[in-house]
Motif scaffolding. Structure first.
Motif, short mmCIF file in Angstrom:
data_model
loop_
_atom_site.label_atom_id
_atom_site.label_comp_id
_atom_site.label_asym_id
_atom_site.label_seq_id
_atom_site.Cartn_x
_atom_site.Cartn_y
_atom_site.Cartn_z
N ASP A 37 0.83 -1.21 0.00
CA ASP A 37 0.00 0.00 0.00
C ASP A 37 0.86 1.26 0.00
O ASP A 37 2.10 1.19 -0.02
CB ASP A 37 -0.98 0.00 1.18
N THR A 38 0.21 2.42 0.03
CA THR A 38 0.91 3.70 -0.05
C THR A 38 1.89 3.87 1.10
O THR A 38 3.04 4.31 0.89
CB THR A 38 -0.11 4.85 -0.05
N ASP A 39 1.49 3.56 2.31
CA ASP A 39 2.38 3.72 3.46
C ASP A 39 3.62 2.85 3.34
O ASP A 39 4.73 3.29 3.68
CB ASP A 39 1.63 3.37 4.76
N VAL A 77 0.49 4.21 -5.82
CA VAL A 77 1.91 4.51 -6.02
C VAL A 77 2.13 6.02 -6.10
O VAL A 77 3.06 6.55 -5.48
CB VAL A 77 2.43 3.82 -7.30
N ALA A 78 1.27 6.72 -6.83
CA ALA A 78 1.43 8.16 -7.01
C ALA A 78 1.38 8.90 -5.67
O ALA A 78 2.16 9.84 -5.43
CB ALA A 78 0.36 8.69 -7.95
N LYS A 89 6.42 16.67 -10.66
CA LYS A 89 5.26 16.16 -11.37
C LYS A 89 5.41 14.64 -11.45
O LYS A 89 6.41 14.14 -11.96
CB LYS A 89 5.17 16.75 -12.77
N ILE A 90 4.43 13.92 -10.93
CA ILE A 90 4.51 12.46 -10.84
C ILE A 90 3.75 11.83 -12.01
O ILE A 90 2.57 12.10 -12.21
CB ILE A 90 3.93 11.94 -9.51
N ASN A 91 4.45 11.02 -12.79
CA ASN A 91 3.85 10.30 -13.93
C ASN A 91 3.95 8.80 -13.66
O ASN A 91 5.06 8.26 -13.55
CB ASN A 91 4.60 10.63 -15.22
#
Length: 283
Positions: A37-39, A77-78, A89-91
């Motif tokens: 997960d994100t964390d 992920v972003a 800027k996240i791609n």
């Protein structure tokens, strides 16, 4: 400064391009959002990024990752990346698109990933035009490290593995059947656990050639039977592939491809260098 990353389920290859145009490579673990997960991603990045990297100075991040196939998974992920690279800027893209760009550039063709997991597609020179879902670790991933690893573990547990090789397996890993069940059913990242044993087959392939060849041939035959031959006019394309499994066993992969009358094109371990060149060509 920009950073480009190719993330599998096991490992992520990164390349930082600094103000002077110098390329700086480093690695972290893989971040498949179907398993973490994100964390988890945020904490891993905090502990894994090189000390000399200054995340706040990055302008753009191009991350291509295993499992990043839907908006919801890409957001996992972003969100983590944005907490680390606060001004960038996240791609976020799919690792299969990274493979296409690394293998084919702006040309159309067939591309595949054979690493911890499996994926494949037809590419029109810009985007993925057709993808037959490999269905992941539980239901598919034929030809992958996890697929080979499951076969090795099953043969070991059932006693089908040649005696000497079985003894070497125990000497290397000291795993009982109960240990293996615990890893697969109760511990995180079972796909990564299974895939780790494909290296064992590679290390012992010369001493137990008949067995190791049969395991790898079985995996790549399943890859063709369940995925490749279902692409329209697949024989008109060359097999282009990235991933540690496809690269390490490229001779066997070529033999199976020839059996299915498919030519072999580019086979590379990692797409990162070619992927960086692709992005730099677009600047």
């Amino acid at each position: 400064m920009i950073v480009i990353a190719d993330g599998g389920s096991t490992k992520t290859n990164w390349c930082l391009i600094n103000e002077a145009g110098r390329k700086i490579h480093f690695n972290t673990e893989g971040y498949n959002p179907y398993f973490v997960d994100t964390d988890y991603i945020e904490n891993s990045l905090k502990n894994s990024l090189p000390d000399h990297l200054e995340p706040e100075k990055l302008a753009e991040v191009y991350y291509y990752g295993a499992g990043c196939s839907t908006d919801a998974k890409r957001k996992i992920v972003a969100d983590a990346m944005q907490k680390i690279f606060i001004n960038a800027k996240i791609n976020i893209g799919h690792d299969l698109l990274a493979s296409c760009r690394a293998l084919l550039g702006d040309n159309e063709g067939f591309a595949a990933i054979l690493g911890t997991g499996t994926n494949s597609c037809l590419y029109d020179g810009k985007d993925i035009s057709l993808n037959i879902d490999s269905l992941g670790y539980f239901l598919g991933d034929e030809g992958s490290g996890s697929y080979i690893g499951k076969r090795i573990l099953a043969d070991y547990m059932k006693g089908y593995m040649p005696k000497g090789l079985r003894e070497s397996f125990y000497d290397n890993y000291a795993l009982t059947n109960e240990d293996i069940f615990e890893h697969i059913y109760n511990k995180p990242l079972p796909n990564r656990f299974c895939a780790s044993f494909s290296k064992f087959i590679y290390d012992f392939k010369e001493n137990y050639e008949d067995y190791t060849n049969s395991v790898v041939d079985y995996a790549f035959t399943a890859f063709f039977e369940n995925l490749v031959i279902h692409y329209p006019n697949y024989k008109n394309y060359e097999l282009n592939c990235v991933g540690s499994v496809g690269y390490s066993f490229r001779d066997s992969l070529s033999v199976v491809a020839d059996r299915y009358e498919m030519g072999v094109g580019k086979i590379i371990r990692s797409p990162i260098d070619d992927l960086v060149d692709y992005h730099l060509s677009k600047k």
